[in-house]
Design a protein around this motif. Structure first.
Motif, PDB file in Angstrom:
ATOM      1  N   GLY A 210       0.809  -1.213   0.000  1.00 31.04           N
ATOM      2  CA  GLY A 210       0.000   0.000   0.000  1.00 31.04           C
ATOM      3  C   GLY A 210       0.842   1.263   0.000  1.00 31.04           C
ATOM      4  O   GLY A 210       0.459   2.263   0.585  1.00 31.04           O
ATOM      5  N   TYR A 280       8.403  -2.556   6.194  1.00 32.06           N
ATOM      6  CA  TYR A 280       8.270  -1.104   6.400  1.00 32.06           C
ATOM      7  C   TYR A 280       9.439  -0.516   7.202  1.00 32.06           C
ATOM      8  O   TYR A 280       9.286   0.480   7.881  1.00 32.06           O
ATOM      9  N   GLU A 321      14.345  10.649  15.129  1.00 36.98           N
ATOM     10  CA  GLU A 321      12.977  11.174  15.081  1.00 36.98           C
ATOM     11  C   GLU A 321      12.459  11.347  13.653  1.00 36.98           C
ATOM     12  O   GLU A 321      11.259  11.395  13.434  1.00 36.98           O
ATOM     13  N   ARG A 324      11.805   7.267  12.783  1.00 36.48           N
ATOM     14  CA  ARG A 324      10.837   6.480  13.553  1.00 36.48           C
ATOM     15  C   ARG A 324       9.436   6.968  13.268  1.00 36.48           C
ATOM     16  O   ARG A 324       8.767   7.545  14.102  1.00 36.48           O
ATOM     17  N   ARG A 325       9.025   6.788  12.063  1.00 36.70           N
ATOM     18  CA  ARG A 325       7.714   7.236  11.597  1.00 36.70           C
ATOM     19  C   ARG A 325       7.167   6.169  10.666  1.00 36.70           C
ATOM     20  O   ARG A 325       7.915   5.301  10.229  1.00 36.70           O
ATOM     21  N   PRO A 326       5.887   6.287  10.340  1.00 36.61           N
ATOM     22  CA  PRO A 326       5.366   5.398   9.303  1.00 36.61           C
ATOM     23  C   PRO A 326       6.192   5.566   8.020  1.00 36.61           C
ATOM     24  O   PRO A 326       6.686   6.670   7.750  1.00 36.61           O
ATOM     25  N   PHE A 327       6.351   4.505   7.272  1.00 35.22           N
ATOM     26  CA  PHE A 327       7.279   4.476   6.149  1.00 35.22           C
ATOM     27  C   PHE A 327       7.184   5.706   5.244  1.00 35.22           C
ATOM     28  O   PHE A 327       8.181   6.353   4.942  1.00 35.22           O
ATOM     29  N   ALA A 328       5.977   6.026   4.820  1.00 36.08           N
ATOM     30  CA  ALA A 328       5.820   7.117   3.852  1.00 36.08           C
ATOM     31  C   ALA A 328       6.109   8.481   4.468  1.00 36.08           C
ATOM     32  O   ALA A 328       6.359   9.446   3.759  1.00 36.08           O
ATOM     33  N   GLU A 329       6.073   8.565   5.786  1.00 40.28           N
ATOM     34  CA  GLU A 329       6.295   9.853   6.439  1.00 40.28           C
ATOM     35  C   GLU A 329       7.734  10.015   6.912  1.00 40.28           C
ATOM     36  O   GLU A 329       8.134  11.095   7.351  1.00 40.28           O
TER      37      GLU A 329
ATOM     38  N   LYS B 101       1.077  14.879  12.326  1.00 45.14           N
ATOM     39  CA  LYS B 101       1.098  13.477  11.923  1.00 45.14           C
ATOM     40  C   LYS B 101       2.503  12.877  12.029  1.00 45.14           C
ATOM     41  O   LYS B 101       3.506  13.542  11.913  1.00 45.14           O
ATOM     42  N   GLY B 102       2.523  11.561  12.252  1.00 44.69           N
ATOM     43  CA  GLY B 102       3.785  10.828  12.216  1.00 44.69           C
ATOM     44  C   GLY B 102       4.620  11.047  13.448  1.00 44.69           C
ATOM     45  O   GLY B 102       4.777  10.144  14.267  1.00 44.69           O
ATOM     46  N   GLU B 103       5.101  12.258  13.605  1.00 43.35           N
ATOM     47  CA  GLU B 103       5.994  12.581  14.704  1.00 43.35           C
ATOM     48  C   GLU B 103       5.475  12.059  16.044  1.00 43.35           C
ATOM     49  O   GLU B 103       6.226  11.555  16.856  1.00 43.35           O
ATOM     50  N   LEU B 105       3.208   9.730  16.533  1.00 42.39           N
ATOM     51  CA  LEU B 105       2.674   8.366  16.546  1.00 42.39           C
ATOM     52  C   LEU B 105       3.333   7.518  17.633  1.00 42.39           C
ATOM     53  O   LEU B 105       2.652   6.905  18.453  1.00 42.39           O
ATOM     54  N   ILE B 106       4.662   7.519  17.637  1.00 38.77           N
ATOM     55  CA  ILE B 106       5.384   6.719  18.627  1.00 38.77           C
ATOM     56  C   ILE B 106       5.134   7.285  20.034  1.00 38.77           C
ATOM     57  O   ILE B 106       4.902   6.535  20.979  1.00 38.77           O
ATOM     58  N   HIS B 124      -4.846   4.494  10.913  1.00 41.23           N
ATOM     59  CA  HIS B 124      -3.886   5.537  10.555  1.00 41.23           C
ATOM     60  C   HIS B 124      -3.863   5.683   9.038  1.00 41.23           C
ATOM     61  O   HIS B 124      -4.058   4.718   8.320  1.00 41.23           O
ATOM     62  N   SER B 126      -1.420   6.203   7.137  1.00 36.07           N
ATOM     63  CA  SER B 126      -0.181   5.812   6.489  1.00 36.07           C
ATOM     64  C   SER B 126       0.001   4.296   6.523  1.00 36.07           C
ATOM     65  O   SER B 126      -0.071   3.675   7.582  1.00 36.07           O
ATOM     66  N   ALA B 129       1.761   2.059   9.376  1.00 36.92           N
ATOM     67  CA  ALA B 129       1.829   2.802  10.643  1.00 36.92           C
ATOM     68  C   ALA B 129       1.395   1.938  11.826  1.00 36.92           C
ATOM     69  O   ALA B 129       1.969   2.026  12.906  1.00 36.92           O
TER      70      ALA B 129
END
Lengths: 433, 327
Positions: A210, A280, A321, A324-329, B101-103, B105-106, B124, B126, B129
């Protein structure tokens, strides 16, 4: 460098690897005043007096590596990487010359900044620090930067880095203007519309995960444009980070027609393929994205055949930092200065590429391209050297890297090849014997 | 729960631990595990039709619904499912708060984890995620939709609806139609339906069907008439208008003309074919109201009901695994 005061050094009992002279055999090197004063092929019969002797014990001695694509965070983003941390990282990796990228904040688009980088680098007294200048002001892709003045100040080539100059007219003008200074222009072959928002290469895997993908053909399409402009303007040109089989075919055809263009490949695209993003893992989020295995194999063959002039680490520090995010971000990129040599040696160990052919695109190749007086083991050349054990097993531990950012895709990987000694201008800057 | 009913023997008998620590993708299941979940969900369907729907399978446990993307249907479905199991439920609509967003999440995951919930239900925008988040927490994580990657509980509830309508899913030919490229529902359904022995076809315009979808083991069609021929089930997908970065189709009316499901197109499928839609529907875009609201062909209402039962089964099985339930 304060090489003039250093004691003469003789490195004996080495396996000399010099791509420039195609020599792979036993020998010794005598260093004085920052330069190589003698290269002996075969067994040295006598030990010179008043000289520091380093017994290589049969290990490999090669010209120090030249890495022409190194990002740091200096100026503007020092938490990522400074010139000092990058230099330390380079020294530990056997890299004796780094060429930093202009995509800093502000961009290196001004002769004063070129001068600044060179002075800051020289003051560290570690490795040679050189800079590439931006091709357009603030890398905006529209207004031409002061290519002539930066060239004069010591910029080795001109590029907007990862940003593509979309405006073909701008690139045409940059190329023809740069040609008058015989300045080298480098461009990433990435068709911007097909690649917009993409974080992977289109294909079954990206679809299943995806993730937005750009088709591999986006590289070839842009390369065709760039090469047409090279043909028209007569510019000296470097294809920055070629990564697909289709683009390699385009390159081979252009060479066959007699077009003189250089091409670089990143170590990451020689070692990894798209399968590595399967879970990912953002350390494998790269730009260009990782490609299919067939592309990677074509790239390895291109190194073997000499189609690739330069291998780079594509060193791109990103702190945790940003990863450590979702892959696309996550931010793309990977550090690579310290792992460049052992990673490149996989081409030798796994694919049987001759050691000289592995080293050439990291020594003589970039030196010739950038007109550097380095990259060879010859009398009178600067004493920039790396001594390494080509077979030593290593397990990469990203936590121990000297780079301020630890985003290494090689983390945990088993490689073969350990840098034992790095010499820059006759001075030992890294010793892990 | 004030009117807590005793756990029925049937539910107790059918309750088996979830095969994995988390439910992130349809591939986390295997056929026996999917069947066990379906059997358990079936028991919950009957249970949910009683007036007193509370059981205390998850009494004292906390389920947190963490939705980084707006959703009313899915989050309420999970909330009701958890409440009927006797769990305490907190629903956090993160999408509407001001987090970047993203930052975060963790950070959010670590913070919530410290509050020791048993199960986190996460949506989510993404892809991947929810996977990432599951690596940072000690509780069980249920993927309620990540980007265009997976939405496994949707596939499970679709399977439940189909099994109740047809008796068995094996051997059915299911056409998934529309915006396959941007659909997590399609990805999860392809995986689960194939696992359970159904044949899957994908139908849509070339700009909305991934070029390599044939490598998923599906037959790909761009023409509805060809694709629907002989299909037992027509699963329509929502046209994700908000996800279209570029012009993937010329107009919604042209889309309806060629790929929208109406009576005429439905007639190309096998006699007795059923219609499904994960909702919410764009009426008159991908599906005609006439078809959607006809309870003799449409399973769309059932899907919503099955959603609660299927999610109860997933939550109960995950809780059972955490409690060290014997396989």
């Amino acid at each position: 460098m304060t090489a003039a005061q250093s004691q003469p050094i003789a490195i004996i009992n080495a396996r000399l690897l010099d791509p420039a002279s195609d020599y792979d055999g036993p020998g010794a090197v005598l260093i004085e005043n920052g330069r190589i004063v003698e290269v002996i092929h075969g067994q040295a019969t006598q030990r010179p007096e008043g000289v520091q002797i380093i017994d290589a014990e049969g290990r490999c001695l090669a010209p120090g590596l030249i890495d022409i694509r190194v990002k740091t965070g200096e100026p503007g983003n020092e938490p990522k990487e400074t010139l000092k941390s990058a230099s330390l990282s380079a020294a530990a990796g056997g890299v004796t010359t780094i060429v930093v990228q202009p995509d800093t904040d502000p961009a290196i688009d001004d002769p004063a900044l070129i001068d600044h980088i060179q002075r800051r680098g020289a003051a560290l007294d570690l490795v040679h620090v050189r800079a590439a200048g931006a091709a357009t002001q603030a890398r905006d892709g529209e207004r031409m930067a002061e290519i002539g003045l930066m060239h004069e100040a010591g910029a080795l080539y001109f590029t907007d880095g990862d940003r593509v100059i979309r405006n073909t007219r701008t690139l045409q003008r940059v190329m023809s203007y740069a040609a008058s200074f015989n300045a080298l222009i480098a461009c990433r072959p990435t068709e911007p519309w097909l690649s917009e928002g993409a974080v992977a290469t289109s294909g079954e895997l990206a679809t299943r995960l995806g993730l937005s993908g750009a088709p591999a053909i986006a590289e070839r399409i842009q390369l065709e444009r760039d090469l047409a402009l090279v043909e028209q303007t007569g510019a000296r040109f470097l294809i920055d980070q070629i990564s697909t089989e289709g683009a390699l075919e385009t390159l081979a055809r252009a060479r066959a027609r007699g077009l003189e263009v250089a091409a670089s490949a990143s170590i990451n695209h020689l070692c990894f393929n798209e399968i590595d993003i399967g879970d990912y893992r953002t350390f494998y989020r790269l730009d260009p994205p990782l490609r299919a295995e067939s592309d990677r194999q074509a790239l390895v063959e291109a190194v073997r055949d000499g189609l690739i002039d330069v291998i780079t680490s594509a060193h791109c520090p990103e702190p945790a930092e940003n990863k450590r995010r979702p892959f696309a971000e996550a931010e793309p990129g990977a550090v690579g200065l310290e792992t460049l040599l052992p990673a490149a040696l996989t081409l030798h160990h796994e694919y049987g590429v001759d050691l000289l052919d592995v080293l050439r695109p990291m020594t003589q190749g970039p030196a010739a391209l950038l007109g550097l007086e380095a990259g060879e083991l010859s009398q009178g050349a600067p004493a920039d050297l790396v001594l390494f054990d080509a077979g030593a097993p290593v397990v990469v531990d990203a936590a121990t890297l000297r780079s301020k950012s630890k985003n290494s895709p090689f983390d945990g990987r088993r490689l073969q090849g350990k840098v034992l000694l790095t010499v820059v201008s006759g001075r030992i800057v890294h010793d892990a014997r | 729960m004030t009117h807590a009913a005793p756990v029925t023997d049937l539910i107790k008998e059918r309750l088996t631990p979830f095969p994995r620590d988390h439910f992130l993708a349809a591939g986390d299941l295997h056929p026996p595990a999917a069947l066990a979940l379906l059997d358990l969900a079936d028991a919950f369907v009957d249970f949910n039709r009683q007036s007193a729907k509370g059981v205390d399978l998850m009494r004292g446990q906390t389920v947190v619904n963490l939705f980084f993307e707006n959703s009313t249907r899915t989050s309420s479905s999970f909330e009701i499912a958890a409440k009927r199991l006797g769990a305490d439920v907190v629903t956090m609509p993160v999408a509407s708060s001001s987090v970047k967003k993203g930052e975060t999440l963790i950070d959010t995951a670590v913070t919530l984890n410290a509050m020791k919930p048993e199960i986190l239900v996460v949506r989510h925008a993404s892809s991947g995620a929810v996977d990432l988040l599951s690596q940072k927490v000690g509780c069980a994580v249920v993927n309620a939709g990540d980007g265009r990657h997976e939405h496994p509980t949707q596939a499970l509830l679709d399977l439940l609806s189909l099994r109740r309508a047809f008796g068995d899913v094996g051997g059915l030919t299911v056409a998934i139609c529309g915006d396959i490229a941007h659909s997590r529902v399609a990805r999860s359904n392809v995986a689960l339906l194939q696992m359970m022995g159904a044949r899957v076809r994908l139908i849509g315009p070339p700009t909305l069907v991934p070029g390599d979808a044939d490598r998923w083991g599906c037959e790909v069609f761009h023409d509805m008439k060809e694709g629907l021929a002989g299909c037992d089930v027509v699963m329509m997908l929502r046209l994700q208008l908000e996800r279209m970065a570029g012009a993937l189709i010329p107009s919604t009316r042209e889309y309806f003309r060629f790929w929208g499901l109406d009576r005429e197109k439905l007639a190309w499928a096998a006699p007795g074919a059923k219609v499904m839609h994960p909702g919410p529907m764009n009426r008159g875009v991908e599906i005609d109201s006439d078809v959607a609201d006809d309870l003799s062909v449409s399973l769309i209402q059932d899907q919503v009901e099955m959603g609660v039962a299927a999610r109860m089964a997933v939550l109960a099985a995950l809780a059972h695994r955490r409690a060290g339930g014997a396989a």
